[in-house]
Design an enzyme around this catalytic site. Structure first.
Site, PDB file in Angstrom:
ATOM      1  N   ASP A  51      -3.818   6.706   3.163  1.00  0.00           N
ATOM      2  CA  ASP A  51      -5.214   6.320   3.382  1.00  0.00           C
ATOM      3  C   ASP A  51      -5.963   7.504   3.979  1.00  0.00           C
ATOM      4  O   ASP A  51      -5.995   7.695   5.193  1.00  0.00           O
ATOM      5  CB  ASP A  51      -5.309   5.109   4.305  1.00  0.00           C
ATOM      6  CG  ASP A  51      -6.747   4.580   4.414  1.00  0.00           C
ATOM      7  OD1 ASP A  51      -7.682   5.304   4.012  1.00  0.00           O
ATOM      8  OD2 ASP A  51      -6.916   3.448   4.890  1.00  0.00           O
ATOM      9  N   HIS A  82     -11.364   7.976   9.466  1.00  0.00           N
ATOM     10  CA  HIS A  82     -10.294   7.926  10.458  1.00  0.00           C
ATOM     11  C   HIS A  82      -9.930   9.301  11.021  1.00  0.00           C
ATOM     12  O   HIS A  82      -8.997   9.395  11.823  1.00  0.00           O
ATOM     13  CB  HIS A  82      -9.063   7.266   9.844  1.00  0.00           C
ATOM     14  CG  HIS A  82      -9.349   5.941   9.230  1.00  0.00           C
ATOM     15  ND1 HIS A  82      -9.702   4.838   9.982  1.00  0.00           N
ATOM     16  CD2 HIS A  82      -9.385   5.530   7.929  1.00  0.00           C
ATOM     17  CE1 HIS A  82      -9.930   3.808   9.170  1.00  0.00           C
ATOM     18  NE2 HIS A  82      -9.742   4.203   7.934  1.00  0.00           N
ATOM     19  N   ILE A 117     -11.943   5.881  13.893  1.00  0.00           N
ATOM     20  CA  ILE A 117     -11.267   4.640  14.264  1.00  0.00           C
ATOM     21  C   ILE A 117      -9.879   4.573  13.628  1.00  0.00           C
ATOM     22  O   ILE A 117      -9.586   5.269  12.658  1.00  0.00           O
ATOM     23  CB  ILE A 117     -12.094   3.396  13.856  1.00  0.00           C
ATOM     24  CG1 ILE A 117     -12.236   3.310  12.321  1.00  0.00           C
ATOM     25  CG2 ILE A 117     -13.462   3.422  14.525  1.00  0.00           C
ATOM     26  CD1 ILE A 117     -12.938   2.055  11.837  1.00  0.00           C
ATOM     27  N   GLY A 159      -7.307  -0.105   9.796  1.00  0.00           N
ATOM     28  CA  GLY A 159      -6.970  -1.514   9.932  1.00  0.00           C
ATOM     29  C   GLY A 159      -5.531  -1.784   9.536  1.00  0.00           C
ATOM     30  O   GLY A 159      -4.826  -2.562  10.192  1.00  0.00           O
TER      31      GLY A 159
END
Length: 292
Positions: free
Chosen positions: A214, A219, A234, A237
């Site tokens: 990912d 991120h 962040i 998820g």
């Protein structure tokens, strides 16, 4: 031989023409190959994923390829499909901005034992299951089936829902269909949890986890995170999902499927706590950052 889904498997009479056309886009299958031979610079995918969701050097079954019980954590199942799901075009949505995309929900069903090396093929020829117009946002749910390339055995099924802020207003459905476990609300019971586990993430958690596939700059790049409205990059998820799922595995053992809804944000370095309730054959859990 892989059996692909029929062309109109997810057609819905409530869909707008925009959505109906998007669902009929045929996308070629993608392959995902990996090996447990860690010495030859082939993908070291299983260990890299396990480390990315917080497995430690003391948990040799997850971090040392020579361990007798060396295995992939169950949520490794989100990794092989990612090359496929991340390539699904969404630019047909109005006002599409990838920086405004947030992962909303994930459902993973583990259909067969997970090998520590293999050659997989992702069936994504028709992948968009459902598109909802939420007014100020669009919700797009996709499905990817990951199979053994050689015998067609279904190993994983992933259903992913993303929300794209600012991309609504195109008409069509506003409420989704019941898809069983994939849409279950899983509301925690009104009692104290049966188990609680706490884990501190590292400041480099997102930088490590992204190597499992990912590569969204949300991120890792502060300026990209700022476009999305965040103070700093962040945590993925799916990384927080993997950490929580590891807590469930440690506490209650193996499971065959898992559904999560991403309702908040975790920043790398934060401590997260997982509360778990055993309800019959199901474990309901909630994970959130804590501040001591």
């Amino acid at each position: 031989m892989v059996n692909f889904k029929a062309l109109d498997a997810f057609a819905d009479p409530e869909d707008s023409k925009l959505v109906a056309d998007a669902k009929r886009q045929l996308i070629p299958p993608t392959e995902y190959n990996y090996t447990e031979e860690i010495h030859n610079r082939q993908q070291r995918d299983v260990i890299l994923y396990n480390l990315g969701v917080g497995a430690s050097e003391k948990e040799l079954q997850w971090t040392y390829e020579g361990a007798d019980e060396f295995t992939a954590l169950p949520t490794f199942g989100v990794v092989p499909q990612f090359a496929a799901s991340s390539g699904i075009p969404l630019d047909w949505l109005p006002n599409y901005n990838p920086a405004k995309l947030l992962h909303g929900e994930q459902y993973l069903s583990i259909k067969a034992p997970i090998p520590t090396s293999g050659e997989f093929v992702n069936d994504v020829r028709q992948v968009i299951m459902e598109v909802l117009d939420k007014g100020k946002a669009a919700a797009v749910t996709t499905i990817v089936e990951t199979r053994d390339k050689h015998n067609g055995t279904l190993i994983f099924e992933n259903q992913s829902t993303v929300f794209i802020r600012g991309a609504g207003g195109f008409g069509g459905k506003r409420v989704g269909n019941d898809r069983g476990a994939a849409t279950s609300a899983n509301t925690p019971p009104k009692r104290n949890p049966d188990a609680v586990l706490e884990e501190k993430t590292s400041s480099t958690q997102a930088a490590l986890y992204r190597l499992s596939g990912d590569y969204n700059p949300l991120h890792i790049l502060p300026e990209f995170a700022a476009i999305g409205g965040f103070d700093q990059p962040i945590l993925h998820g799916l990384c927080s999902m993997g950490i929580a799922a590891k807590h469930v595995l440690k506490t209650f053992g193996q499971y065959k499927d898992i559904k999560v809804r991403f309702a908040g944000v975790v920043y790398p370095g934060e401590t997260i706590v997982t509360e778990m309730w055993k309800e019959g054959s199901k474990v309901i859990f909630g994970t959130s950052p804590v501040h001591h």
